[in-house]
Design an enzyme around this catalytic site. Structure first.
Site, PDB file in Angstrom:
ATOM      1  N   HIS A  41       0.848  -1.194   0.000  1.00  0.00           N
ATOM      2  CA  HIS A  41       0.000   0.000   0.000  1.00  0.00           C
ATOM      3  C   HIS A  41       0.886   1.246   0.000  1.00  0.00           C
ATOM      4  O   HIS A  41       1.142   1.836   1.050  1.00  0.00           O
ATOM      5  CB  HIS A  41      -0.921  -0.009   1.220  1.00  0.00           C
ATOM      6  CG  HIS A  41      -1.840  -1.197   1.263  1.00  0.00           C
ATOM      7  ND1 HIS A  41      -1.406  -2.439   1.654  1.00  0.00           N
ATOM      8  CD2 HIS A  41      -3.154  -1.325   0.953  1.00  0.00           C
ATOM      9  CE1 HIS A  41      -2.427  -3.291   1.582  1.00  0.00           C
ATOM     10  NE2 HIS A  41      -3.490  -2.647   1.173  1.00  0.00           N
ATOM     11  N   HIS A 291      -3.782   3.043  -3.633  1.00  0.00           N
ATOM     12  CA  HIS A 291      -3.995   2.581  -2.255  1.00  0.00           C
ATOM     13  C   HIS A 291      -3.345   1.231  -2.016  1.00  0.00           C
ATOM     14  O   HIS A 291      -2.662   1.041  -1.009  1.00  0.00           O
ATOM     15  CB  HIS A 291      -5.489   2.488  -1.959  1.00  0.00           C
ATOM     16  CG  HIS A 291      -5.807   1.789  -0.666  1.00  0.00           C
ATOM     17  ND1 HIS A 291      -5.743   2.409   0.556  1.00  0.00           N
ATOM     18  CD2 HIS A 291      -6.166   0.494  -0.407  1.00  0.00           C
ATOM     19  CE1 HIS A 291      -6.052   1.562   1.509  1.00  0.00           C
ATOM     20  NE2 HIS A 291      -6.315   0.385   0.956  1.00  0.00           N
ATOM     21  N   GLU A 453     -19.975  -3.628  23.201  1.00  0.00           N
ATOM     22  CA  GLU A 453     -19.139  -4.819  23.322  1.00  0.00           C
ATOM     23  C   GLU A 453     -17.916  -4.778  22.409  1.00  0.00           C
ATOM     24  O   GLU A 453     -16.834  -5.254  22.781  1.00  0.00           O
ATOM     25  CB  GLU A 453     -19.959  -6.083  23.003  1.00  0.00           C
ATOM     26  CG  GLU A 453     -21.027  -6.420  24.013  1.00  0.00           C
ATOM     27  CD  GLU A 453     -22.375  -5.794  23.665  1.00  0.00           C
ATOM     28  OE1 GLU A 453     -23.381  -6.166  24.293  1.00  0.00           O
ATOM     29  OE2 GLU A 453     -22.404  -4.928  22.756  1.00  0.00           O
ATOM     30  N   HIS A 515     -31.493 -14.581  22.407  1.00  0.00           N
ATOM     31  CA  HIS A 515     -30.548 -14.465  23.509  1.00  0.00           C
ATOM     32  C   HIS A 515     -29.941 -15.809  23.912  1.00  0.00           C
ATOM     33  O   HIS A 515     -29.091 -15.846  24.804  1.00  0.00           O
ATOM     34  CB  HIS A 515     -31.241 -13.851  24.735  1.00  0.00           C
ATOM     35  CG  HIS A 515     -31.378 -12.369  24.675  1.00  0.00           C
ATOM     36  ND1 HIS A 515     -31.891 -11.712  23.579  1.00  0.00           N
ATOM     37  CD2 HIS A 515     -31.044 -11.400  25.569  1.00  0.00           C
ATOM     38  CE1 HIS A 515     -31.883 -10.401  23.812  1.00  0.00           C
ATOM     39  NE2 HIS A 515     -31.368 -10.200  25.012  1.00  0.00           N
TER      40      HIS A 515
END
Length: 711
Positions: A41, A291, A453, A515
């Site tokens: 890159h 890139h 989280e 859940h």
């Protein structure tokens, strides 16, 4: 705290000739390395060479002769794809990375892999690559350094406070890209950094408006700078110079302002840096193609001509190297000043010095074993409750234990009682978590991550990388999905972090299938280096904690919500059995006819099935398997003693998918598992409806005996 100026004065003008020549050589080295590798890159490394030079020469406190120096700042290349940008600076400033290493960029076994890797290349502070991870990891680093700053200079229990300028501050510097800030983790991490007023964190955003698919206008209309300002960051913009290159004087001023504190009122800093990808390559500048692909020999030659550097690859003039290796003298002076300040501080404040040494001392296995609570056999205790009891016991003895949950402290039982809330200096939680008699502010030991989280797991890695603390984080097992990228990096780096995952199966009950984790144990066990431990009772939970805090590498504790009977076992034997990953809980007289393998809550189910099988004249051995990986690590003699190869009749009992168990149960084995999603019902009804019953275990044992030809 104030930063004392280095004894070696900086260059009088950051755009002087020596600076320009060094930047030009760094740009040439980046192009040469990518061309030699045939991949890489180059665009970002070309554009940001002035930024990296300024950071490593003037702003980052580091000592290339001692990469592990305690008083150093941390540098995080969040846009890890531009790794050659960092490698060129590690070479030029004297970290021991040689031109031969740059020539072997991205090659097998080289010190210059495609993305920076912790422990592989001296001077790399964290493994980066997945975008956004570096930014979020840096937030954890800054939190840990703030916590240690409090140990050094904050008010102690007696109210004594050290003068703020006695010990130079340590900062975390980050280079990031558009992609880093588009990833959702950056939103979570940015909010945390702003809430915690991490003024020791400086992020430089390469705002070049280019991505692989084209202009960033294709993907966003967001005012990213305004987003960070709204999250409580100090934001400063740096534009291009008249020649189209980065305005280095303006950038230097912005970096100085970001690192002095007073200019931004105790906020983390975001420097929005305008750049042109691949500048000054005449045909590649501002092109998406630059890139992620080599520029080609002709473009490299044309660019080198514009830069005024030698066309011969990997050429570093002696005068340039002499200039950049001035970082060694600067680093030695900074190192000496820090050590002297720390020694003087310890002499002036012996009580604080002793407290800090105690707080950051690595955990001793014998000491942690002695601190573990005992649980009464026959009582019903949920492993999540037992874990909470263990956390209190360990936290009382070991100040380095520190953590929290993703807004689930009560449910995960992760809150350290009387530990206070980790908040900005002198702040107390308004909800009573930190009362007048409890420590709070930077001394607080409960981190309130919010429902974040992803950033929580990454920041946990950052805390562990600083090395002063044993951090833990909690959520429901099903939400570990949000943590997976950070868990993977923790595994790659072998970081000592502990994840507390409660509500481990369909037995959590009426919250239903969204859940109720079913596939999560298998998916997490598939990750190399991540130890997944599912204890059967309170005693095993204590043993799991003991093993977790003593291992190198991430550990996930998978804890049941419901009460489970405490087995009548010897805690020392259980600690040994859990550390080995599997052990015999109950046996049959003589050689067993069938082996019942179970983890977590299903060990109790296997024990009741064993009794019924005994009534039928079938001898069953029950084996608790809290951690399959740890069992696999044992020698063949131990594995065979637990699972005799001659006993082919085997049953695995686990309230999750069977995936990953076949290596232990073999061709004649049978499974009492769950191969679909859960259901909304009470815990007992859900388990029964999904086949987790004693009758099912007995039937599976009989079927396995038939398959093995043992009846």
């Amino acid at each position: 705290m104030c930063i004392s100026p280095p004894p070696t004065p900086p260059p009088p003008h950051v755009c002087g000739g020596a600076h320009r020549r060094a930047v030009a050589v760094a740009r040439a080295l980046a192009m040469d390395a990518v061309e030699a590798a045939g991949s890489g890159h180059p665009g970002t490394a070309l554009a940001l060479a002035p930024v990296a030079h300024l950071l490593f020469q003037r702003h980052i406190r580091h000592d290339p002769a001692d990469a592990a120096w305690e008083g150093r700042d941390r540098f995080v290349l969040s846009c890890g794809h531009a790794s050659i940008l960092q490698y060129t600076q590690l070479h030029l400033t004297g970290y021991g990375l040689e031109l031969a290493d740059l020539r072997r960029f991205r090659r097998l076994g080289s010190l210059t892999p495609g993305h920076p890797e912790l422990g592989h290349t001296t001077g790399v502070e964290t493994t980066t690559g997945p975008l956004g991870q570096g930014v979020a990891t840096a937030v954890g680093m800054a939190m840990a350094l703030k916590r240690d700053e409090h140990r050094l200079t904050g008010a102690d229990a007696s109210g004594d406070r050290v003068a703020a300028d006695e010990i130079p501050d340590r900062r975390v510097w980050v280079l990031c890209s558009d992609g880093d800030l588009q990833e959702g983790i950056s939103y979570e991490a940015g909010a945390l950094a702003g809430r915690h007023e991490l003024d020791n964190l400086v992020v430089v955003w390469d705002d070049n408006s280019i991505q692989i698919e084209g202009s960033t206008d294709l993907t966003t209309r967001e005012d990213t700078a305004a987003r960070f300002a709204a999250q409580g960051w100090y934001v400063r913009r740096v534009g291009l110079g008249a020649d189209g290159d980065i305005d280095t004087d303006a950038l230097d001023a912005a970096l100085t302002a970001a690192s002095t504190g007073g200019a931004h009122g105790g906020r983390p800093s975001l420097i929005v840096l305008a750049s042109q990808i691949a500048w000054p390559a005449p045909h590649a500048v501002n092109t998406p193609a630059s890139h992620g692909a080599p520029l080609g020999a002709a473009e490299v030659a044309a660019t080198k001509a514009l830069l005024g550097v030698a066309e011969e690859p990997f050429t570093v003039p002696a005068e340039v190297l002499e200039h950049t290796r001035g970082a060694l003298a600067r680093g030695a002076a900074l190192h000496h000043a820090w050590d002297k300040a720390l020694d003087q501080w310890a002499l002036a404040h012996p009580g604080r010095a002793a407290a800090r040494a105690h707080a950051i001392r690595p955990l001793d296995p014998a000491a942690t074993a002695a601190a573990l609570p005992d649980f009464t056999p026959g009582t019903a205790i949920a492993p999540r409750d037992a874990s909470g009891t263990v956390i209190q016991a360990l936290a009382e003895r070991f100040p380095r234990l520190w953590g929290g949950s993703a807004d689930l402290g009560d449910s995960n039982r992760t809150t350290i009682k009387s530990g206070g809330s980790f908040l900005p200096a002198n702040e107390r939680a308004a909800d009573g978590t930190s009362g007048s008699a409890e420590p709070g502010g930077l001394a607080g030991r409960n981190i309130h991550w919010g429902v974040r989280e992803h950033a929580m797991a990454a920041a946990l890695n950052g805390i562990a990388l600083i090395g002063y603390d044993t951090p833990f984080a909690g959520t429901f097992l099903v939400f570990s999905d949000y943590e997976r990228p950070s868990l993977r990096l923790a595994s790659l780096m072998r970081l000592p972090v502990v994840h507390v995952w409660s509500h481990d199966s369909v037995a959590l009950g009426a919250d239903g299938p969204t859940h109720q984790p079913v596939e999560h144990l298998a998916a997490l066990r598939a990750m190399p280096g991540l130890s997944v431990v599912r204890p059967a009772d309170a005693t095993e939970t204590a043993a799991a904690w003991h093993a977790a805090v003593g291992r190198r590498g991430p550990v996930g504790l998978v804890l049941a919500r419901q009460g489970l009977p405490v087995l009548d076992t010897d805690p020392a034997a259980v600690r040994e059995g859990v550390a080995r990953g599997a052990y015999v809980v109950a046996d049959a007289p003589g050689t067993p006819d069938v082996l019942l393998l179970a983890s977590g809550s299903e060990v109790a189910l296997a024990l009741t099935a064993r009794e019924e099988l005994a009534g039928r004249g079938i001898g069953a051995r029950v084996v608790s398997v809290p951690c399959k990986d740890w069992f696999t690590e044992q020698d063949a003699a131990y594995r065979d003693s637990v699972l005799p190869p001659a006993v082919r009749a085997r049953v695995v009992v686990e309230a999750a998918t069977v995936f990953g168990w076949h290596d232990l149960i073999g061709d004649a084995g049978r499974a009492v598992t769950i191969e679909g999603f859960g259901t909304s019902a009470s815990a007992s009804d859900a388990m029964t409806a999904l086949g987790m019953t004693q009758d099912a275990v007995v039937a599976a044992a009989v079927a396995s005996l038939d398959a093995a030809g043992s009846r």
